[in-house]
Design a protein around this motif. Sequence first.
Motif, short mmCIF file in Angstrom:
data_model
loop_
_atom_site.label_atom_id
_atom_site.label_comp_id
_atom_site.label_asym_id
_atom_site.label_seq_id
_atom_site.Cartn_x
_atom_site.Cartn_y
_atom_site.Cartn_z
N ASN A 146 12.21 -13.34 -13.34
CA ASN A 146 13.40 -14.12 -13.67
C ASN A 146 13.38 -15.43 -12.87
O ASN A 146 13.78 -15.46 -11.71
CB ASN A 146 14.66 -13.31 -13.35
CG ASN A 146 15.91 -13.95 -13.92
OD1 ASN A 146 16.00 -15.17 -14.04
ND2 ASN A 146 16.89 -13.14 -14.27
N ASN A 172 26.70 -15.41 -6.04
CA ASN A 172 25.61 -14.79 -6.82
C ASN A 172 25.88 -13.31 -7.05
O ASN A 172 25.65 -12.78 -8.14
CB ASN A 172 24.28 -15.00 -6.09
CG ASN A 172 23.12 -14.40 -6.84
OD1 ASN A 172 22.65 -13.30 -6.52
ND2 ASN A 172 22.68 -15.08 -7.88
N LEU A 173 26.37 -12.62 -6.01
CA LEU A 173 26.66 -11.20 -6.16
C LEU A 173 27.79 -10.96 -7.18
O LEU A 173 27.71 -10.03 -7.98
CB LEU A 173 27.06 -10.61 -4.80
CG LEU A 173 25.95 -10.48 -3.76
CD1 LEU A 173 26.51 -10.03 -2.42
CD2 LEU A 173 24.88 -9.50 -4.25
N HIS A 217 14.40 -8.88 -7.53
CA HIS A 217 14.97 -9.29 -6.24
C HIS A 217 14.68 -10.77 -5.97
O HIS A 217 14.49 -11.18 -4.83
CB HIS A 217 14.38 -8.44 -5.10
CG HIS A 217 14.47 -6.96 -5.33
ND1 HIS A 217 13.44 -6.23 -5.87
CD2 HIS A 217 15.49 -6.08 -5.11
CE1 HIS A 217 13.81 -4.96 -5.97
NE2 HIS A 217 15.04 -4.84 -5.52
N SER A 223 28.54 -12.82 -9.68
CA SER A 223 28.15 -13.22 -11.04
C SER A 223 27.26 -12.20 -11.72
O SER A 223 26.96 -12.32 -12.90
CB SER A 223 27.42 -14.57 -10.99
OG SER A 223 26.19 -14.46 -10.28
N ARG A 224 26.86 -11.19 -11.00
CA ARG A 224 25.96 -10.18 -11.59
C ARG A 224 26.72 -9.20 -12.47
O ARG A 224 27.86 -8.88 -12.22
CB ARG A 224 25.22 -9.42 -10.49
CG ARG A 224 24.20 -10.30 -9.76
CD ARG A 224 23.56 -9.55 -8.63
NE ARG A 224 22.55 -10.38 -7.96
CZ ARG A 224 21.30 -10.50 -8.35
NH1 ARG A 224 20.86 -9.83 -9.41
NH2 ARG A 224 20.45 -11.30 -7.72
N GLU A 231 16.81 -16.77 -11.52
CA GLU A 231 17.24 -16.17 -10.26
C GLU A 231 16.45 -16.73 -9.08
O GLU A 231 17.00 -16.95 -8.00
CB GLU A 231 17.08 -14.65 -10.33
CG GLU A 231 18.04 -13.96 -11.29
CD GLU A 231 19.47 -13.96 -10.76
OE1 GLU A 231 19.76 -13.17 -9.86
OE2 GLU A 231 20.28 -14.78 -11.23
#
Length: 365
Positions: free
Chosen positions: A302, A361-362, A275, A364-365, A305
Amino acid sequence: MKKEIVLTCAWILAIASAFFVTPDRNYISYIDFSSLLILWSLMVIMQFFSTEGIFILIGNRLLLLTKKIWQLAAVLIALCFFTSMFITNDVALLTFVPFTILMLDACDRKDLLIPVIVLQTIAANTGSMFTPVGNPQNLFLFSLMNSSLKDFLLLMLPYTGLSFLLLTAGIFCLKNKSQPCSTQQDNSSHIKINPVTAGIYALLFLSAILTVLKFIPFYILAAVVLAVTLVIKPKIILRADYALLFTFIGFFIFTGNIARITVFKESLQNFVAGHEVLTGIAASQVISNVPAALLLSGFAKNLRELTVGVNVGGLGTLIASMASLISYKFYVRTSGCQKGRYMLYFTAANIIFLIPLCLINLLSR
């Protein structure tokens, strides 16, 4: 303590954690001297450029090309956006926000102070996210990631690119933007730049970039910057932001100690891991993105991120990025300032920028 509340909190946490982990020789290993000395070197180098008036000279020359208010605003905002990639977001705002106040006052358009300064602040915070030297958290995280410059730029490009498009849209939403402006006078004629010293500063900045990319050892850069400063302008050394440097040290000690307390370490790792973007954004809203990066880096799995999270997290509240406070302080010193209106406009504009960056970002997941 009131003036440097983040520094104070960092050292309260560091001292409190020392009651759980007795100070020993491992404390020295907590401190990332590479990041600290590179950051200090960049601060001093940027002070060289600022005191010479080089940034103001560039801005003035660009403003000579403007004829309408929207062109003036575009130049002022673009200066913050692009220069922040290299001179950091806080230096960009320290340089160009006072400049903006003077220019808009000269055009009798003080009604545009709030929208233009807010867009400049967003421009500095989003432009600086693009490069490893754009802000302190990027410099620190880039050193931990063992990533190439190309990978870092590609990681942040979508967020910086979308921010640029949103800023462009914001410029065209300004009131009476087509009104002529009267800034076609060179206000920088008094600035005289010595080409020799300017060349030395440029070489120092290039050396700093090469050090960030690990071509030059950090201690050599720091030694050269110190030597040159002592010869050319010794007082520049005092202008570095030592409060920020000691804030880093306080958080290094705190996170280092927490990492040695198994219960805390495992709990934080379970909370942050997976997260990183969300926790980076959320923590930045409360403690600002530099401390958020320092605190969460030791528990994130990560770092890419986390880098996205703390950079995007610079948008939102007034303290999400400490650089935003610089603009606010300059604005409230102007005659007839409207603090409530500024806060309302600032918050609304930041949310408008924050939501699309989160969506990227969402997707690209």
